[in-house]
Design an enzyme around this catalytic site. Structure first.
Site, PDB file in Angstrom:
ATOM      1  N   TRP A 124       0.763  -1.243  -0.075  1.00 33.44           N
ATOM      2  CA  TRP A 124      -0.053  -0.001   0.222  1.00 33.44           C
ATOM      3  C   TRP A 124       0.865   1.181  -0.220  1.00 33.44           C
ATOM      4  O   TRP A 124       0.174   2.279  -0.184  1.00 33.44           O
ATOM      5  CB  TRP A 124      -1.119  -0.154   1.309  1.00 33.44           C
ATOM      6  CG  TRP A 124      -0.349  -0.369   2.459  1.00 33.44           C
ATOM      7  CD1 TRP A 124       0.071  -1.541   3.032  1.00 33.44           C
ATOM      8  CD2 TRP A 124       0.513   0.462   3.316  1.00 33.44           C
ATOM      9  NE1 TRP A 124       0.574  -1.482   4.416  1.00 33.44           N
ATOM     10  CE2 TRP A 124       1.055  -0.295   4.436  1.00 33.44           C
ATOM     11  CE3 TRP A 124       0.996   1.820   3.162  1.00 33.44           C
ATOM     12  CZ2 TRP A 124       2.030  -0.074   5.312  1.00 33.44           C
ATOM     13  CZ3 TRP A 124       1.759   2.265   4.386  1.00 33.44           C
ATOM     14  CH2 TRP A 124       2.366   1.509   5.255  1.00 33.44           C
ATOM     15  N   LYS A 157      -2.822  -8.535  -7.392  1.00 37.52           N
ATOM     16  CA  LYS A 157      -3.706  -8.458  -6.283  1.00 37.52           C
ATOM     17  C   LYS A 157      -3.043  -7.255  -5.362  1.00 37.52           C
ATOM     18  O   LYS A 157      -2.034  -7.425  -4.808  1.00 37.52           O
ATOM     19  CB  LYS A 157      -3.625  -9.670  -5.475  1.00 37.52           C
ATOM     20  CG  LYS A 157      -4.743 -10.183  -4.415  1.00 37.52           C
ATOM     21  CD  LYS A 157      -5.304  -9.073  -3.346  1.00 37.52           C
ATOM     22  CE  LYS A 157      -4.507  -9.166  -2.415  1.00 37.52           C
ATOM     23  NZ  LYS A 157      -4.621  -7.971  -1.148  1.00 37.52           N
ATOM     24  N   GLU A 200      -5.049  -4.414   0.255  1.00 37.71           N
ATOM     25  CA  GLU A 200      -6.493  -4.187   0.714  1.00 37.71           C
ATOM     26  C   GLU A 200      -6.522  -2.784   0.993  1.00 37.71           C
ATOM     27  O   GLU A 200      -7.813  -2.403   1.016  1.00 37.71           O
ATOM     28  CB  GLU A 200      -6.940  -5.106   1.753  1.00 37.71           C
ATOM     29  CG  GLU A 200      -6.103  -5.080   2.946  1.00 37.71           C
ATOM     30  CD  GLU A 200      -6.243  -5.978   4.194  1.00 37.71           C
ATOM     31  OE1 GLU A 200      -5.914  -7.167   3.796  1.00 37.71           O
ATOM     32  OE2 GLU A 200      -6.964  -5.725   5.071  1.00 37.71           O
ATOM     33  N   GLU A 216      10.324  -8.457  -3.018  1.00 36.84           N
ATOM     34  CA  GLU A 216      11.037  -7.155  -2.567  1.00 36.84           C
ATOM     35  C   GLU A 216      10.298  -7.040  -1.196  1.00 36.84           C
ATOM     36  O   GLU A 216       9.456  -6.774  -1.105  1.00 36.84           O
ATOM     37  CB  GLU A 216      10.723  -6.015  -3.693  1.00 36.84           C
ATOM     38  CG  GLU A 216      11.195  -6.000  -4.962  1.00 36.84           C
ATOM     39  CD  GLU A 216      12.561  -6.134  -5.171  1.00 36.84           C
ATOM     40  OE1 GLU A 216      13.245  -5.791  -4.356  1.00 36.84           O
ATOM     41  OE2 GLU A 216      13.022  -6.930  -6.087  1.00 36.84           O
ATOM     42  N   CYS A 235      10.309   1.139   2.428  1.00 37.11           N
ATOM     43  CA  CYS A 235      11.167   0.120   2.646  1.00 37.11           C
ATOM     44  C   CYS A 235      12.504   0.637   2.751  1.00 37.11           C
ATOM     45  O   CYS A 235      13.372  -0.109   3.223  1.00 37.11           O
ATOM     46  CB  CYS A 235      10.889  -1.020   1.614  1.00 37.11           C
ATOM     47  SG  CYS A 235      11.101  -0.508  -0.092  1.00 37.11           S
ATOM     48  N   GLU A 265      11.627  -3.446  11.513  1.00 35.60           N
ATOM     49  CA  GLU A 265      11.087  -2.365  10.857  1.00 35.60           C
ATOM     50  C   GLU A 265       9.729  -1.816  11.212  1.00 35.60           C
ATOM     51  O   GLU A 265       8.787  -2.476  11.483  1.00 35.60           O
ATOM     52  CB  GLU A 265      10.648  -3.278   9.579  1.00 35.60           C
ATOM     53  CG  GLU A 265      10.453  -2.151   8.237  1.00 35.60           C
ATOM     54  CD  GLU A 265       9.955  -2.869   7.011  1.00 35.60           C
ATOM     55  OE1 GLU A 265       9.365  -3.995   7.023  1.00 35.60           O
ATOM     56  OE2 GLU A 265      10.266  -2.401   5.975  1.00 35.60           O
ATOM     57  N   GLY A 279      14.782  -9.746   0.363  1.00 38.22           N
ATOM     58  CA  GLY A 279      14.403 -10.135  -0.551  1.00 38.22           C
ATOM     59  C   GLY A 279      15.147 -10.835  -1.593  1.00 38.22           C
ATOM     60  O   GLY A 279      16.456 -11.170  -1.478  1.00 38.22           O
TER      61      GLY A 279
END
Ligand code: NDP
Length: 503
Positions: free
Chosen positions: A159, A183, A186, A258, A292, A389, A462
């Site tokens: 997001w 996808k 949400e 990632e 990130c 994080e 990743g």
């Protein structure tokens, strides 16, 4: 404007996009999406079920087989260039919608989304110009390779940069001739549907791009586990990366992931002081820290630690916290209530573990999911706030005594996405760049990115790389074609064959 994009202030109903049509899920159910600025209902999102995901994958598979997409690179090149042009024309409405959905300041979204067309143009150019190879082989043979698409690719996106991160995957996937099922998070599905409208208008055949919505634990999981996929590409948290990679392993398909980050900036005492303070504040609080590559850990030489901390806090105290659509806003609300609560709980942990809360108690707007930009000093590398994080506007300042200690601290987390080195000593800068365990290193800058520039993580950040020619190749599979060009006959069983054979 050729596309009928939804007016951004209306309550929106976000349907799935399958086979070129916006359609409800089979359950006909929706879940609510709230506005980060005030907590009010903003949209209703289609609740895609595993059946919807299976259907979207089947539609994509049929489109991949039936359309001219995979076989005709000139069709793809012109469609991607048309999409880039559509994006340029529709930029203002996309910028406003993305700021509303994510809570990120409109100035940031304008700067970020203005660059999206570059990715479609860049990967169109690769598709147009990439040459296949003719590897050396025995005489009497023509030996060549072809790069072919993988088929249907699943794209799972987060997001925090909804359109940019999708674009980094979608542009190479389409350029290479694949069909996709997306996808999105949400928490940020709306601008992905707006992009789907532009895709419909750009000449990409129906069914090549499909979007399902819904929860990661249901729709995302069903997509990751679908055995018809040729590849799954995720940007998200490290635990999600492990789950998705395990599913890809079961199906023996390619995976790109990632994942999380906890970037260190190493600031040396020979640096341009003001540039380093400005750069570190930018690295820490852009996107309200929800990125990130956030400069979450600033490692400062003990020779100037106190002076740097004072200047850093002063600069942070001047950041304007406010509504996303106000051009004066520097730090907007966080994306969701649960994210706000998570960040606040990390701040409590930092205090409990003994770090000094040097800034962070200033009032923020009472409604919505705001967190005051926060600075911790006297942070040690074993503290939770130095290791985990946080994904919010919280920065830790750590102290080091020598270059060796700075390197060891910087490498002392499980993440390895990006790091920054701030120094005027060119030898030191390059010496460190080779020793830091991260996929992206900035020297005297932060968060620079381009479509040709590889992006991805070491360690728990990743696998795989976005951007650049290698990323394009990762969306293809190699076929080797070996052609016998001589008329001589060969019969292994008549006893006339020589002792050597290419087999
Ligand atoms: P998540 O891992 O929660 O979600 C990422 C995507 O995966 C979403 O679409 C999510 O759906 C879906 N998902 C969640 N669980 C599953 C599952 N079990 N199987 C399949 N799909 C699933 O990340 P966030 O959206 O919270 O994004 C933040 C994270 O992304 C941070 O860790 C950040 O560091 C990382 N990130 C990494 C970047 C990089 O370039 N390395 C760039 C930007 C972010 P849903 O939203 O519905 O749960």
């Amino acid at each position: 404007m050729s596309s009928k994009l939804m007016a951004s202030t209306e309550l929106q109903r976000c349907e799935q996009f399958v086979g070129g049509q916006f359609v409800p899920s089979v359950s006909g159910e929706y879940f609510p999406l709230f506005n980060p600025e005030n907590g009010q209902l903003a949209a209703e999102i289609a609740h895609s079920t595993p059946r919807d995901v299976e259907n979207a994958v089947q539609v994509a598979k049929r489109a991949f087989k039936d359309s001219r997409w995979a076989a005709h690179r000139e069709v793809r090149v012109s469609a991607l260039r048309a999409l880039a042009s559509q994006l340029r024309q529709n930029l203002p409405i996309l910028v406003e919608a993305e700021a509303r959905v994510t809570g990120r300041p409109i100035r940031e979204m304008r700067a970020q989304l203005g660059r999206l067309p570059e990715w479609y143009d860049y990967f169109a150019s690769i598709a147009e110009t990439l040459e296949d190879t003719v590897p050396p082989f025995g005489s009497g043979y023509l030996n060549y390779t072809r790069r072919e698409p993988l088929g249907v690719v699943g794209l799972l996106t987060p997001w925090n940069h909804p359109l940019l991160i999708l674009t980094k995957k979608l542009a190479p996937a389409l350029a290479a001739g694949n069909a996709v099922v997306i996808k999105p998070s949400e928490l940020a599905p709306i601008t992905i549907n707006m992009l789907a409208e532009l895709i419909r208008d750009s000449g990409i055949p129906e069914g090549i791009v499909n979007v399902v919505h819904g929860l990661g634990s249901i729709a995302g999981k069903a997509l990751a586990e679908n055995p018809l996929l040729g590849k799954i590409d995720l940007t998200g948290g490290t635990p999600t990366g492990r789950a998705v990679a395990a599913a890809a392993g079961q199906n023996l398909i390619k995976v790109a992931a990632e994942l999380g980050g906890k970037a260190s900036l190493i600031v040396f005492d020979d640096v341009d002081f003001e540039a380093a303070v400005n750069g570190a504040v930018f690295a820490g609080y852009i996107a309200s820290g929800q990125t990130c590559v956030q400069g979450a850990r600033v490692l400062v030489s003990e020779k100037m630690y106190d002076r740097f901390a004072t200047a850093f806090v002063e600069k942070v105290s001047k950041l304007r916290v406010g509504p996303p659509l106000d051009v004066r806003t520097d730090v907007g609300p966080l994306v969701a209530e649960r994210q706000r609560d998570r960040v606040l709980s990390f701040i409590e942990t930092g205090v409990r573990e003994g770090a000094t809360l040097a800034y962070g108690k200033a009032p923020v707007p009472p409604q919505g999911w705001y967190v005051c930009p926060t600075v911790f000093t006297d942070v040690t590398n074993i503290m939770t706030i130095a290791q985990e994080e946080i994904f919010g506007p919280v920065v830790c300042l750590l102290r080091y005594r020598s270059e060796e200690e700075a390197i060891s601290l910087a490498n002392g987390t499980r993440y390895g996405l990006a790091m920054g080195i701030w120094t005027n000593d060119i030898r030191r800068a390059h010496r460190l760049a080779t020793q830091l365990e991260a996929g992206v290193i900035w020297i005297n800058d932060h968060h620079r990115i381009g479509p040709a520039s590889p992006w991805g993580g070491y360690k728990d950040s990743g696998v795989g790389r976005e951007n650049g020619i290698d990323c394009y190749k990762d969306y293809t599979q190699l076929k080797n074609i070996i052609v016998k060009t001589t008329p001589d006959q060969f019969d292994w069983f008549d006893g006339t064959a020589g002792d050597k054979r290419y087999s």
